[in-house]
Write a protein that holds these residues in place. Structure first.
Motif, PDB file in Angstrom:
ATOM      1  N   GLN A  32       0.821  -1.213   0.000  1.00 51.28           N
ATOM      2  CA  GLN A  32       0.000   0.000   0.000  1.00 51.28           C
ATOM      3  C   GLN A  32       0.856   1.265   0.000  1.00 51.28           C
ATOM      4  OE1 GLN A  32      -3.530  -0.726   2.883  1.00 51.28           O
ATOM      5  NE2 GLN A  32      -2.115  -2.433   3.177  1.00 51.28           N
ATOM      6  N   ASP A  33       1.937   1.251   0.771  1.00 54.75           N
ATOM      7  CA  ASP A  33       2.818   2.415   0.797  1.00 54.75           C
ATOM      8  C   ASP A  33       3.446   2.665  -0.566  1.00 54.75           C
ATOM      9  OD1 ASP A  33       2.397   3.039   3.489  1.00 54.75           O
ATOM     10  OD2 ASP A  33       3.953   1.639   4.157  1.00 54.75           O
ATOM     11  N   VAL A  34       3.898   1.601  -1.217  1.00 58.90           N
ATOM     12  CA  VAL A  34       4.521   1.754  -2.532  1.00 58.90           C
ATOM     13  C   VAL A  34       3.487   2.156  -3.574  1.00 58.90           C
ATOM     14  CG1 VAL A  34       5.787   0.574  -4.366  1.00 58.90           C
ATOM     15  CG2 VAL A  34       6.395   0.159  -1.979  1.00 58.90           C
ATOM     16  N   ALA A  35       2.286   1.569  -3.497  1.00 57.84           N
ATOM     17  CA  ALA A  35       1.227   1.929  -4.447  1.00 57.84           C
ATOM     18  C   ALA A  35       0.939   3.421  -4.405  1.00 57.84           C
ATOM     19  CB  ALA A  35      -0.042   1.137  -4.134  1.00 57.84           C
ATOM     20  N   ALA A  36       0.874   3.977  -3.193  1.00 56.27           N
ATOM     21  CA  ALA A  36       0.607   5.408  -3.061  1.00 56.27           C
ATOM     22  C   ALA A  36       1.752   6.236  -3.625  1.00 56.27           C
ATOM     23  CB  ALA A  36       0.375   5.757  -1.588  1.00 56.27           C
ATOM     24  N   ARG A  37       2.970   5.745  -3.464  1.00 56.96           N
ATOM     25  CA  ARG A  37       4.139   6.506  -3.909  1.00 56.96           C
ATOM     26  C   ARG A  37       4.305   6.483  -5.428  1.00 56.96           C
ATOM     27  NH1 ARG A  37       9.045   7.563  -1.104  1.00 56.96           N
ATOM     28  NH2 ARG A  37      10.232   9.020  -2.410  1.00 56.96           N
TER      29      ARG A  37
END
Length: 523
Positions: free
Chosen positions: A220-225
């Motif tokens: 989720q963190d990478v998807a947002a980034r």
């Protein structure tokens, strides 16, 4: 490296602010099944895998989990995935997570000598194979593993269309038969989820165990980034999914609801055609992969990419950045490891360090610091739980709550960090600690040098080169003497047709240890 309890910050503690890292309006699923169901509810008809939308993926995973339950695979069990990149890899991985079981990810380039210690250490109940994958004779390879190393195996899962049969004495359960009734979700955030295998370039390979929470939250963190929730986002899975580089990006695509296009074996011409046909927007790869893609593109730019994360495995950063500008690839350096997961940190594509591995952490909860000896220390939700079956190695890898990466890095003035080299690869020259990439980048800029690797011997630099048509050793030595400090000038230039390399789950890497042995043998 300093001993436990002696690590002190050299550049201070750095932590991201909390804004902008989580996907707007989303809860924080802490398991892979919850993450998949969230994506399917938000984007049910969005393209997911070839032949599937996201609602279809979620339904298939529920049914495959039911088939696994019928086959006796449940919470706490381990299943080895010896598979190429294909939809079945991800479907089975997600179904195992739904059962609360753990996937042991194995590189399809491994052979019996490499598989034996991993199977013996992981003790999987089953192994999934693709008998129709021409690059791997799974029956012969598994049959060559000593019986004691594979004694835990009870069955094989054939992720192919070949039906029933036997594999190295094991009954084969066809993937098509794994279609039971919808299975209840048995996952928990703290359940063992998967293991990566370290490359083993500096020590023996280790099984790096992650829990469900670390994989799901990092996705989720990478998807947002990197923007995988954007309309029309599509990820080309060209790097093996068995390694963290490929899997972290694929999980970010899942978290955002982007289409995932797996390639069983990378072929530059096929990748070029797929990118244009499917409107691919996201990609990760090593510098060698990206340069092969650029050659296949023949100067024809793509529609603008949203993100290409690259690892500079072979010292071709400048060439990669030039290709990125010409083809609209939006390349930027990234950083990660099996323990911290790939894409732990990412550079600003418009910043001054876009070509450097590293950047700022993807997670708002992650932090880094740099020890007095230059080692990069990490903390955050994406980190692994332990080395499976190796408590001593797990203890050595941590100090005062920080993971010791084994990498040397430097703080960047704008924030974040830049990767320098593996601690074991740093050169001690003339009493100074020098990154080999500093000398290698200079050599690569000289006429007639196609590739360069530098190691140290008796306090002097030894340069290994792959020469081009204009190579002139005398002229190269003179250029080094004019532009480099005397202690950095290579004492010898050794030309090779190719560098010794090792195939890892995240790409092909140069074996610097082998080069050091060659340097000693060529005194």
């Amino acid at each position: 490296m300093p001993g436990a309890g002696s690590v002190k910050p050299r550049a201070g503690l750095w932590r991201r602010g909390r804004g902008g890292t989580m996907m707007a309006g989303m809860a924080r699923p802490a398991t892979l099944p919850a993450l998949l169901e969230t994506t399917a509810a938000r984007n049910p008809r969005g393209a997911a895998l070839p032949g599937f939308d996201w609602a279809g993926v979620a339904g298939a995973v529920r049914r495959i989990a039911g088939g696994l339950a019928a086959a006796g695979i449940g919470p706490g069990d381990r299943v080895a995935l010896f598979l190429p990149n294909r939809p079945g890899f991800l479907l089975l991985l997600l179904a195992l997570a739904r059962r609360g079981a753990c996937a042991v990810l194995l590189n399809t380039r491994f052979r019996a000598a490499e598989l034996a210690p991993l199977l013996a250490g992981a003790q999987p109940k089953a192994i999934a194979v693709a008998r129709d994958f021409p690059a791997v004779d799974a029956d012969a390879i598994l049959g060559s593993v000593p019986p004691e190393a594979r004694a835990s195996l009870r069955l094989a899962i054939g992720v192919d269309a070949l039906g029933e049969g036997a594999l190295a004495g094991l009954p084969v359960l066809p993937f098509a038969a794994l279609r039971g009734a919808d299975e209840a979700d048995r996952s928990t955030p703290d359940a063992d989820c998967l293991t990566f295998t370290t490359s083993g370039t500096t020590a023996g390979p280790k099984l790096v165990l992650h829990r469900q929470r670390s994989i799901a939250t990092h996705a989720q963190d990478v998807a947002a980034r990197i923007g995988t929730a954007a309309p029309g986002a599509a990820f080309l899975a060209a790097v093996p999914l068995c390694g963290t580089f490929g899997l972290a990006a694929a999980m970010a695509a899942l978290a955002g609801g982007a289409a995932i296009h797996p390639m069983e074996r990378f072929d530059a011409a096929a990748a070029d055609a797929l990118i244009r046909r499917e409107g691919v927007t996201h990609l990760v790869g090593g510098d060698d992969l990206l340069l092969m893609l650029a050659e296949a593109a023949s100067g024809r730019p793509y529609a603008r990419f949203a993100f290409t994360g690259f690892a500079n495995f072979h010292g071709n950063a400048e060439r990669v950045m030039a290709a990125s500008a010409a083809l609209n690839l939006a390349v930027r350096g990234v950083y990660g490891s099996s323990e911290a997961q790939a894409l732990f940190a990412l550079q600003d594509p418009a910043g001054p360090h876009a070509a450097v591995g590293g950047g700022t952490p993807a997670s708002a909860e992650a932090a880094f610091r740099i020890a007095e000896d230059g080692e990069l220390l990490l903390r955050g939700p994406s980190l692994f739980d332990r080395y499976l079956g190796d408590e001593a190695a797990t203890a050595r890898a941590r100090v005062e709550g920080w993971f010791r990466s084994g990498d040397l890095a430097e703080a960047q003035p704008e924030g974040g960090f830049g990767f320098l080299t593996r601690a074991g690869d740093a050169l001690r020259l003339g009493g100074f600690l020098v990154s080999p990439e500093e000398i290698e980048s200079f050599l690569l800029a000289q006429p007639g040098v196609t590739a360069a690797q530098v190691v140290a011997l008796d306090g002097r630099a030894i340069a290994f080169l792959i020469p081009g048509a204009a190579y002139d050793e005398a002229a190269l030595h003179a250029a080094c003497e004019r532009s480099l400090a005397r202690f950095k000038v290579p004492a010898r230039f050794v030309t090779l047709a190719e560098f010794p390399t090792t195939d890892g789950p995240n790409g092909r890497k140069v074996q610097r240890a082998a080069l050091r042995e060659m340097a000693r043998g060529a005194r």
